[in-house]
Design a protein around this motif. Structure first.
Motif, PDB file in Angstrom:
ATOM      1  N   ALA A  55     -11.577  -5.939   3.406  1.00 47.29           N
ATOM      2  CA  ALA A  55     -10.814  -6.700   4.362  1.00 47.29           C
ATOM      3  C   ALA A  55      -9.483  -7.016   3.416  1.00 47.29           C
ATOM      4  O   ALA A  55      -8.332  -6.838   4.050  1.00 47.29           O
ATOM      5  CB  ALA A  55     -11.481  -8.003   4.728  1.00 47.29           C
ATOM      6  N   VAL A  56      -9.684  -7.529   2.412  1.00 46.31           N
ATOM      7  CA  VAL A  56      -8.308  -7.807   1.633  1.00 46.31           C
ATOM      8  C   VAL A  56      -7.354  -6.627   1.639  1.00 46.31           C
ATOM      9  O   VAL A  56      -6.131  -6.759   1.593  1.00 46.31           O
ATOM     10  CB  VAL A  56      -8.741  -8.340   0.268  1.00 46.31           C
ATOM     11  CG1 VAL A  56      -7.430  -8.477  -0.601  1.00 46.31           C
ATOM     12  CG2 VAL A  56      -9.079  -9.610   0.422  1.00 46.31           C
ATOM     13  N   GLY A  57      -7.969  -5.682   1.326  1.00 41.47           N
ATOM     14  CA  GLY A  57      -7.171  -4.286   1.074  1.00 41.47           C
ATOM     15  C   GLY A  57      -6.463  -3.727   2.339  1.00 41.47           C
ATOM     16  O   GLY A  57      -5.632  -2.740   2.149  1.00 41.47           O
ATOM     17  N   ARG A  58      -7.284  -3.876   3.312  1.00 44.24           N
ATOM     18  CA  ARG A  58      -6.954  -3.018   4.514  1.00 44.24           C
ATOM     19  C   ARG A  58      -5.966  -4.206   5.254  1.00 44.24           C
ATOM     20  O   ARG A  58      -5.072  -3.592   6.043  1.00 44.24           O
ATOM     21  CB  ARG A  58      -8.256  -2.559   5.388  1.00 44.24           C
ATOM     22  CG  ARG A  58      -8.967  -1.504   4.409  1.00 44.24           C
ATOM     23  CD  ARG A  58     -10.192  -1.033   5.350  1.00 44.24           C
ATOM     24  NE  ARG A  58     -10.825  -0.113   4.234  1.00 44.24           N
ATOM     25  CZ  ARG A  58     -10.698   1.038   4.338  1.00 44.24           C
ATOM     26  NH1 ARG A  58      -9.766   1.732   5.205  1.00 44.24           N
ATOM     27  NH2 ARG A  58     -11.539   1.902   3.572  1.00 44.24           N
ATOM     28  N   ILE A  59      -6.223  -5.198   5.616  1.00 44.53           N
ATOM     29  CA  ILE A  59      -5.688  -6.026   6.393  1.00 44.53           C
ATOM     30  C   ILE A  59      -4.256  -6.673   5.778  1.00 44.53           C
ATOM     31  O   ILE A  59      -4.286  -7.226   4.851  1.00 44.53           O
ATOM     32  CB  ILE A  59      -6.618  -7.169   6.980  1.00 44.53           C
ATOM     33  CG1 ILE A  59      -7.857  -6.729   7.663  1.00 44.53           C
ATOM     34  CG2 ILE A  59      -5.687  -8.019   7.988  1.00 44.53           C
ATOM     35  CD1 ILE A  59      -8.612  -7.995   7.985  1.00 44.53           C
ATOM     36  N   PRO A  60      -3.218  -6.159   6.410  1.00 42.88           N
ATOM     37  CA  PRO A  60      -1.904  -6.722   5.860  1.00 42.88           C
ATOM     38  C   PRO A  60      -1.881  -8.417   5.832  1.00 42.88           C
ATOM     39  O   PRO A  60      -2.385  -9.039   6.595  1.00 42.88           O
ATOM     40  CB  PRO A  60      -0.870  -6.126   6.661  1.00 42.88           C
ATOM     41  CG  PRO A  60      -1.584  -5.006   7.206  1.00 42.88           C
ATOM     42  CD  PRO A  60      -3.012  -5.330   7.460  1.00 42.88           C
ATOM     43  N   ALA A  61      -1.201  -8.906   4.795  1.00 44.68           N
ATOM     44  CA  ALA A  61      -1.188 -10.327   4.703  1.00 44.68           C
ATOM     45  C   ALA A  61      -0.632 -11.167   5.967  1.00 44.68           C
ATOM     46  O   ALA A  61      -0.752 -12.154   6.291  1.00 44.68           O
ATOM     47  CB  ALA A  61      -0.378 -10.822   3.525  1.00 44.68           C
ATOM     48  N   ASP A  62       0.214 -10.360   6.932  1.00 45.25           N
ATOM     49  CA  ASP A  62       0.846 -11.098   8.055  1.00 45.25           C
ATOM     50  C   ASP A  62       0.176 -10.629   9.167  1.00 45.25           C
ATOM     51  O   ASP A  62       0.829 -11.180  10.343  1.00 45.25           O
ATOM     52  CB  ASP A  62       2.501 -10.689   8.012  1.00 45.25           C
ATOM     53  CG  ASP A  62       2.575  -9.327   8.205  1.00 45.25           C
ATOM     54  OD1 ASP A  62       1.625  -8.329   8.208  1.00 45.25           O
ATOM     55  OD2 ASP A  62       3.673  -8.554   9.015  1.00 45.25           O
ATOM     56  N   GLU A  63      -1.051 -10.245   9.361  1.00 47.31           N
ATOM     57  CA  GLU A  63      -1.762  -9.873  10.547  1.00 47.31           C
ATOM     58  C   GLU A  63      -2.960 -10.960  10.477  1.00 47.31           C
ATOM     59  O   GLU A  63      -3.167 -11.397   9.634  1.00 47.31           O
ATOM     60  CB  GLU A  63      -2.025  -8.365  10.371  1.00 47.31           C
ATOM     61  CG  GLU A  63      -1.089  -7.472  10.602  1.00 47.31           C
ATOM     62  CD  GLU A  63      -1.512  -6.042  11.139  1.00 47.31           C
ATOM     63  OE1 GLU A  63      -2.358  -6.006  11.809  1.00 47.31           O
ATOM     64  OE2 GLU A  63      -0.413  -5.162  10.909  1.00 47.31           O
TER      65      GLU A  63
END
Length: 135
Positions: A55-63
């Motif tokens: 999840a950390v690697g796939r979900i952009p920080a602003d989403e």
């Protein structure tokens, strides 16, 4: 004077065991690898830390994301409750925010049919997956 003598006696008697216990704990913590240290408390809550790392690697920080937890699967800890998993993921994924209409869905044994049109972007053998809708 009596209190001081009792205190000194207790410290002398208990210090070696307390110090040995602290050393054992320190050695155990030092033996943890980077991922175990990063995920930390999630090791007892999450069915598998791979979902958090993915999840950390796939979900952009602003989403935004949604945590969906289904019935516990075989092998899950008794601590793997919906509230505990959601609370840990909200904290772990900061600055990302949780939202009911989020494009990213973290599915912990959830019913994927509840999210029609959502595409599976990652899954494991234990019923954990990351879904993306509208993207």
């Amino acid at each position: 004077m009596f209190c001081l003598a009792v205190t000194v006696g207790a410290v002398v008697a208990l210090w070696p065991d307390a110090f040995a216990d602290a050393n054992r704990e320190a050695r155990a913590n030092a033996e943890l690898d980077y991922l175990d240290r990063w995920v930390g408390g999630g090791n007892s809550v999450l069915p598998d830390q791979a979902a958090a790392i993915e999840a950390v690697g796939r979900i952009p920080a602003d989403e935004t994301f949604l945590v969906a937890v289904g019935d516990p699967q075989e092998g899950w800890s008794e601590l793997s409750t919906p509230d505990a998993i959601a609370t840990f993921m909200r904290s772990f994924l900061l600055p990302r925010r949780e939202s009911a209409d989020a494009p990213w869905i973290l599915c912990f044994g959830c019913d994927r049919a509840e999210y029609p049109g959502a595409e599976t972007v990652w899954e494991d053998e234990e019923g954990l997956s990351i879904l993306r809708r509208g993207g």
